[in-house]
Design an enzyme around this catalytic site. Structure first.
Site, PDB file in Angstrom:
ATOM      1  N   HIS A 311       0.843  -1.193   0.000  1.00 37.90           N
ATOM      2  CA  HIS A 311       0.000   0.000   0.000  1.00 37.90           C
ATOM      3  C   HIS A 311       0.872   1.235   0.000  1.00 37.90           C
ATOM      4  CE1 HIS A 311      -3.213   2.786   0.969  1.00 37.90           C
ATOM      5  NE2 HIS A 311      -4.020   1.839   0.552  1.00 37.90           N
ATOM      6  N   ASP A 369      -8.001  -5.314   0.016  1.00 44.32           N
ATOM      7  CA  ASP A 369      -8.576  -5.923  -1.184  1.00 44.32           C
ATOM      8  C   ASP A 369      -8.216  -7.385  -1.358  1.00 44.32           C
ATOM      9  OD1 ASP A 369     -10.061  -3.805  -1.939  1.00 44.32           O
ATOM     10  OD2 ASP A 369      -8.378  -2.792  -2.861  1.00 44.32           O
TER      11      ASP A 369
HETATM   12  N1  CMC Z   1       4.366  -7.341  -5.214  1.00 47.11           N
HETATM   13  C1  CMC Z   1       5.724  -7.365  -5.366  1.00 47.11           C
HETATM   14  N2  CMC Z   1       6.520  -6.298  -5.102  1.00 47.11           N
HETATM   15  C2  CMC Z   1       5.923  -5.171  -4.683  1.00 47.11           C
HETATM   16  C3  CMC Z   1       4.522  -5.085  -4.518  1.00 47.11           C
HETATM   17  C4  CMC Z   1       3.744  -6.233  -4.795  1.00 47.11           C
HETATM   18  N3  CMC Z   1       2.407  -6.191  -4.634  1.00 47.11           N
HETATM   19  N4  CMC Z   1       4.181  -3.841  -4.102  1.00 47.11           N
HETATM   20  C5  CMC Z   1       5.360  -3.170  -4.008  1.00 47.11           C
HETATM   21  N5  CMC Z   1       6.403  -3.978  -4.353  1.00 47.11           N
HETATM   22  C6  CMC Z   1       7.819  -3.629  -4.292  1.00 47.11           C
HETATM   23  C7  CMC Z   1       8.269  -2.746  -5.441  1.00 47.11           C
HETATM   24  O1  CMC Z   1       8.741  -3.494  -6.538  1.00 47.11           O
HETATM   25  C8  CMC Z   1       9.356  -1.929  -4.784  1.00 47.11           C
HETATM   26  O2  CMC Z   1      10.494  -2.748  -4.663  1.00 47.11           O
HETATM   27  P1  CMC Z   1      11.985  -2.078  -4.749  1.00 47.11           P
HETATM   28  O3  CMC Z   1      12.067  -1.103  -3.617  1.00 47.11           O
HETATM   29  O4  CMC Z   1      12.923  -3.228  -4.646  1.00 47.11           O
HETATM   30  O5  CMC Z   1      12.050  -1.403  -6.109  1.00 47.11           O
HETATM   31  C9  CMC Z   1       8.843  -1.719  -3.359  1.00 47.11           C
HETATM   32  O6  CMC Z   1       8.005  -2.858  -3.115  1.00 47.11           O
HETATM   33  C10 CMC Z   1       8.033  -0.431  -3.187  1.00 47.11           C
HETATM   34  O7  CMC Z   1       7.019  -0.420  -4.193  1.00 47.11           O
HETATM   35  P2  CMC Z   1       6.373   0.893  -4.827  1.00 47.11           P
HETATM   36  O8  CMC Z   1       5.772   0.549  -6.136  1.00 47.11           O
HETATM   37  O9  CMC Z   1       7.387   2.007  -4.777  1.00 47.11           O
HETATM   38  O10 CMC Z   1       5.266   1.211  -3.755  1.00 47.11           O
HETATM   39  P3  CMC Z   1       4.059   2.185  -3.970  1.00 47.11           P
HETATM   40  O11 CMC Z   1       3.793   2.770  -2.647  1.00 47.11           O
HETATM   41  O12 CMC Z   1       4.311   3.148  -5.089  1.00 47.11           O
HETATM   42  O13 CMC Z   1       2.910   1.203  -4.477  1.00 47.11           O
HETATM   43  C11 CMC Z   1       0.988  -0.169  -4.562  1.00 47.11           C
HETATM   44  C12 CMC Z   1       1.835   0.817  -3.719  1.00 47.11           C
HETATM   45  C13 CMC Z   1      -0.292  -0.466  -3.804  1.00 47.11           C
HETATM   46  C14 CMC Z   1       0.630   0.475  -5.917  1.00 47.11           C
HETATM   47  C15 CMC Z   1       1.815  -1.458  -4.766  1.00 47.11           C
HETATM   48  O14 CMC Z   1       2.158  -2.022  -3.529  1.00 47.11           O
HETATM   49  C16 CMC Z   1       1.078  -2.487  -5.642  1.00 47.11           C
HETATM   50  O15 CMC Z   1       1.151  -2.405  -6.869  1.00 47.11           O
HETATM   51  N6  CMC Z   1       0.359  -3.445  -5.004  1.00 47.11           N
HETATM   52  C17 CMC Z   1      -0.433  -4.404  -5.743  1.00 47.11           C
HETATM   53  C18 CMC Z   1      -1.735  -3.758  -6.144  1.00 47.11           C
HETATM   54  C19 CMC Z   1      -2.676  -3.587  -4.974  1.00 47.11           C
HETATM   55  O16 CMC Z   1      -2.913  -4.526  -4.215  1.00 47.11           O
HETATM   56  N7  CMC Z   1      -3.265  -2.382  -4.877  1.00 47.11           N
HETATM   57  C20 CMC Z   1      -4.315  -2.128  -3.898  1.00 47.11           C
HETATM   58  C21 CMC Z   1      -3.993  -1.070  -2.929  1.00 47.11           C
HETATM   59  S1  CMC Z   1      -5.218  -1.078  -1.623  1.00 47.11           S
HETATM   60  C22 CMC Z   1      -6.621  -0.412  -2.347  1.00 47.11           C
HETATM   61  C23 CMC Z   1      -6.610   1.064  -2.405  1.00 47.11           C
HETATM   62  O17 CMC Z   1      -6.546   1.700  -1.341  1.00 47.11           O
HETATM   63  O18 CMC Z   1      -6.759   1.565  -3.532  1.00 47.11           O
END
Ligand code: CMC
Length: 434
Positions: A311, A369
């Site tokens: 998240h 989710d």
């Molecule tokens: N699976 C594998 N790796 C992940 C994931 C995941 N679900 N989420 C983040 N990472 C890794 C990412 O590759 C990065 O690694 P590194 O630091 O080595 O490059 C690190 O964790 C940080 O990720 P980020 O993309 O910078 O984190 P963010 O805060 O921008 O993204 C997110 C948050 C929710 C978009 C992401 O965690 C994701 O894509 N999750 C899967 C989709 C999901 O479940 N979304 C629902 C969110 S809850 C509903 C809502 O409130 O809308």
């Protein structure tokens, strides 16, 4: 407000500038940089709004490190067990929890608006039967401005209140219609004696030849899904609603924009994506293949993510996930689905990911989710409809935020700026010379 300031110095000798530092009731202070451009001719650069507060708000507060979520000051853990969704809607919209008379009046206003204009059926018919429900919902919500033109003036508080009640009341009806349309069954009209969640389940699952017997455990589960998704501060879809409405467009159009944004798999589409991911793992070997899948999710070149994990704001745990997990076990128990292979797979995946160094180090926990998809699937809601249920629940949050923005004396049309990196000015050559 504080009398503290922050100063900005430039290494090129340009004069330093000072800005006020503002404090809210909770959360980080903000540096008020509204005069930055007029003082320096410079903008700030912050793609993804990682460090930008785009507005002030008194509705929802999240402390991502503590795993805390408050609606109007009330912790989500208390709202989820002591209130129902209608009380939560009232709280988000009007700032306080309703007393019994206020609740009765609010429920009655919502209930008497649940039917949609009969013409809506003909609009629906324009869609393919296999259209994604979020495509249909974006269209239907946008079309409400054509069906209810007496409540489209954004600057009229009374009209905004009517459009709020209409949206909250009609969302379940429209989503159930979209489902019935896709499955070729007749639409079921709303029933006013049922609760908000029970009415939705009946419109989804009853047919004219067989009524639907409402199960209280499932109704409570769905109501909890609605409460947990009702608002979430300045997330992508809420910011979209605010930006869209900042132009003065009507509330239905702004909420349709929110629905469109929510559809994305990084936001509201995650519950659908999480379930599809489970189906995919199951189709390729089930529990035995979880290890391979996790390896791919950790590989930066694979483009695979563990959907339903991680998240942007919660870097400790998602408090909604804890509540939804509870509900998940309650629903699976009630329906005797504890041994269902898909649910066993989900639980095994949860366990392995929670222990894996990669996920632990990056603080990637299951989010709401991950569990809400499993609960909805168990209730019988088709996977394609999951994000529409999220949209239904979030509608009240979007409206509360939109109302707050319009009532804010500091509100202006939203107009971000850019760091331009394209070609400088050049001349157009005649086509033969290009
Ligand atoms: N699976 C594998 N790796 C992940 C994931 C995941 N679900 N989420 C983040 N990472 C890794 C990412 O590759 C990065 O690694 P590194 O630091 O080595 O490059 C690190 O964790 C940080 O990720 P980020 O993309 O910078 O984190 P963010 O805060 O921008 O993204 C997110 C948050 C929710 C978009 C992401 O965690 C994701 O894509 N999750 C899967 C989709 C999901 O479940 N979304 C629902 C969110 S809850 C509903 C809502 O409130 O809308």
């Amino acid at each position: 407000m504080t009398d503290r300031t922050a100063s900005l110095h430039f290494s090129d000798g340009a004069p330093s500038v000072t800005f006020p530092v503002l404090s809210g009731t909770l959360g980080p202070d903000v540096i008020d940089i509204r005069t930055l451009y007029s003082k320096t001719g410079k903008f700030t650069y912050d793609p993804g709004f990682m460090s930008t507060a785009a507005c002030s708000s008194a509705i929802t507060y999240i402390d991502g490190d503590k795993g805390e979520l408050l609606y109007r000051g009330y912790p989500i853990e208390e709202l989820a067990v002591r209130c129902d969704y209608m009380e939560t809607c009232y709280l988000l919209l009007y700032g306080e929890l309703p007393d019994p008379a206020q609740k009765e009046d609010f429920v009655s206003r919502v209930t008497t608006h649940t039917m949609v204009n009969e013409q809506m059926q003909f609009f629906m018919r324009g869609f393919r039967r296999d259209a994604h429900p979020m495509a249909v919902l974006t269209g239907l919500v946008g079309a409400m401005s054509a069906f209810y033109p007496d409540s489209i003036n954004l600057n009229d508080a009374h009209q905004r209140d009517i459009s709020a009640i209409r949206l909250i009341a009609k969302m379940p009806t429209l989503i159930a219609m979209a489902y019935k349309y896709s499955s070729g069954q007749p639409y079921m009209y709303p029933r006013n004696e049922l609760s908000y969640a029970a009415n939705f389940m009946r419109m989804m699952f009853a047919t004219p030849c067989a009524d639907y017997h409402v199960n209280d455990v499932l109704v409570r589960a769905l109501d909890r899904i609605f409460i947990l998704h009702a608002d979430h501060e300045q997330n992508a879809s809420t910011s979209t609603v605010r930006l869209c409405a900042s132009s003065g467009t009507n509330p239905f159009a702004a909420i349709a924009a929110g629905v469109a944004c929510l559809w994305g798999p990084a936001h509201g589409g995650a519950n659908e994506a999480a379930l599809n991911m489970l189906y995919d793992i199951q189709a390729h070997g089930g529990v035995a293949k979880i290890g391979d899948f996790i390896t791919r999710a950790k590989d930066k070149n694979s483009n695979v993510r563990l959907m339903g994990f991680g998240h942007r704001v919660y870097k400790n745990y998602d408090p909604r996930a804890k509540l939804m997990r509870e509900t998940c076990y309650e629903v699976l128990g009630e329906l005797g689905l504890g041994d269902d292979p898909l649910f066993k797979l989900a639980m095994a995946l949860e366990k392995i990911a929670l222990e894996d160094e990669y996920f632990v180090q990056r603080k990637l926990y299951p989010n709401v989710d991950f569990y809400s998809g499993i609960v909805q699937k168990a209730i019988g809601i088709p996977v394609q409809l999951f994000t529409a249920i999220f949209a239904l629940a979030r509608t009240v949050g979007w409206i509360a935020q939109l109302n707050e923005m319009v009532s804010d004396p500091e509100y202006k049309i939203g107009r971000p700026r850019q760091l331009f990196t394209g070609a400088g000015r050049r001349s157009v050559k005649p086509i033969a010379e290009r």
